[in-house]
Design an enzyme around this catalytic site. Structure first.
Site, PDB file in Angstrom:
ATOM      1  N   ASP A   8      39.400  55.421  37.146  1.00  0.00           N
ATOM      2  CA  ASP A   8      38.460  56.058  37.315  1.00  0.00           C
ATOM      3  C   ASP A   8      38.989  57.022  37.462  1.00  0.00           C
ATOM      4  O   ASP A   8      40.443  57.494  37.719  1.00  0.00           O
ATOM      5  CB  ASP A   8      37.163  55.721  38.003  1.00  0.00           C
ATOM      6  N   HIS A   9      38.283  58.120  38.571  1.00  0.00           N
ATOM      7  CA  HIS A   9      38.578  59.524  39.070  1.00  0.00           C
ATOM      8  C   HIS A   9      39.978  59.268  40.374  1.00  0.00           C
ATOM      9  O   HIS A   9      40.536  60.022  40.482  1.00  0.00           O
ATOM     10  CB  HIS A   9      38.065  60.497  39.487  1.00  0.00           C
ATOM     11  N   GLY A  66      39.582  53.991  43.614  1.00  0.00           N
ATOM     12  CA  GLY A  66      39.527  53.760  44.067  1.00  0.00           C
ATOM     13  C   GLY A  66      40.361  52.319  45.775  1.00  0.00           C
ATOM     14  O   GLY A  66      41.089  52.763  45.917  1.00  0.00           O
ATOM     15  N   GLY A  68      39.992  49.706  43.777  1.00  0.00           N
ATOM     16  CA  GLY A  68      40.339  47.941  43.379  1.00  0.00           C
ATOM     17  C   GLY A  68      38.884  47.900  43.057  1.00  0.00           C
ATOM     18  O   GLY A  68      39.068  46.820  42.141  1.00  0.00           O
ATOM     19  N   GLY A  70      35.508  47.841  42.761  1.00  0.00           N
ATOM     20  CA  GLY A  70      34.646  47.888  41.642  1.00  0.00           C
ATOM     21  C   GLY A  70      35.094  47.672  40.791  1.00  0.00           C
ATOM     22  O   GLY A  70      34.338  46.931  39.854  1.00  0.00           O
ATOM     23  N   ASN A  99      46.625  31.393  40.562  1.00  0.00           N
ATOM     24  CA  ASN A  99      45.243  31.612  40.014  1.00  0.00           C
ATOM     25  C   ASN A  99      45.198  31.770  38.242  1.00  0.00           C
ATOM     26  O   ASN A  99      43.933  32.558  37.698  1.00  0.00           O
ATOM     27  CB  ASN A  99      43.951  32.873  40.953  1.00  0.00           C
ATOM     28  N   ARG A 109      43.506  54.823  46.879  1.00  0.00           N
ATOM     29  CA  ARG A 109      43.643  55.588  47.568  1.00  0.00           C
ATOM     30  C   ARG A 109      44.138  55.702  48.768  1.00  0.00           C
ATOM     31  O   ARG A 109      44.357  56.388  49.499  1.00  0.00           O
ATOM     32  CB  ARG A 109      42.007  55.842  48.187  1.00  0.00           C
ATOM     33  N   ARG A 132      48.849  21.190  40.028  1.00  0.00           N
ATOM     34  CA  ARG A 132      47.277  21.286  40.747  1.00  0.00           C
ATOM     35  C   ARG A 132      46.666  22.485  40.600  1.00  0.00           C
ATOM     36  O   ARG A 132      45.732  22.150  40.333  1.00  0.00           O
ATOM     37  CB  ARG A 132      47.707  20.826  42.304  1.00  0.00           C
ATOM     38  N   HIS A 133      47.299  23.555  40.078  1.00  0.00           N
ATOM     39  CA  HIS A 133      46.745  24.846  39.990  1.00  0.00           C
ATOM     40  C   HIS A 133      45.925  24.919  38.128  1.00  0.00           C
ATOM     41  O   HIS A 133      44.297  25.085  38.591  1.00  0.00           O
ATOM     42  CB  HIS A 133      47.683  26.167  40.006  1.00  0.00           C
ATOM     43  N   ARG A 136      42.240  23.309  38.537  1.00  0.00           N
ATOM     44  CA  ARG A 136      41.100  24.690  39.480  1.00  0.00           C
ATOM     45  C   ARG A 136      40.940  25.888  38.790  1.00  0.00           C
ATOM     46  O   ARG A 136      39.899  25.974  38.431  1.00  0.00           O
ATOM     47  CB  ARG A 136      42.120  24.855  41.131  1.00  0.00           C
TER      48      ARG A 136
END
Ligand code: RB5
Length: 146
Positions: A8-9, A66, A68, A70, A99, A109, A132-133, A136
């Site tokens: 974004d901006h 700004g 991360g 949102g 993950n 920012r 194991r991951h 999950r």
């Protein structure tokens, strides 16, 4: 690696610099915008990158706003996305290893460009740990249809 990126901006300046960095590292980058720092709404840009990743046209997505935060929240609304808001290279590494994160959302920012470069290095080079991951991550993805 094929990568889709947007901001974004608030993340625009770092996005521009990170595109140059990723290209210099040999990656193929689709820049989903914006092309200036006029005020925009981050969900619109999170969706563009998330759909590129979910659709399989790229392997990873990078978002910069700004904080991360949102961007990550919005990207995670798209099926198939595991977006993480990361502020250290170690968490970037763990988000890949544990993950199998496919989108990283960066702060333009509050995190300097050098750190964001190191975060991208870790995010793009660390393989999923499997073992194991695996179960999950499968349980995370099953939540989309529960
Ligand atoms: C924009 O002011 C800001 O809210 C946005 O860049 C981001 O930080 C939201 O999570």
């Amino acid at each position: 690696m094929n990568i889709s990126i947007a901001s974004d901006h608030a993340g625009f300046e770092q996005k521009q610099a990170l595109v140059d960095y990723l290209v210099s590292q040999g990656h193929s980058v689709i820049d989903r915008g914006p092309d200036n720092d006029d005020r925009v709404d981050y969900p619109d840009y999170a969706e563009l990158v998330a759909r590129d990743v979910a659709g399989g046209s790229v392997e990873r997505g990078v978002l910069v706003c700004g904080t991360g935060i949102g961007m990550a929240v919005a990207a995670n609304k798209i099926d198939g996305i595991r977006a993480v808001n990361v502020t250290t290279p170690q968490f970037a590494e763990l988000s890949r290893e544990h993950n199998d994160a496919n989108v990283v959302a960066l702060s333009g920012r509050f995190v300097d460009e050098g750190t964001n470069r190191a975060i991208l290095d870790a995010f793009l080079s660390t393989p999923f740990g499997e073992g194991r991951h695996t179960g999950r991550v499968e349980k995370i993805m099953a939540l989309e249809t529960k």
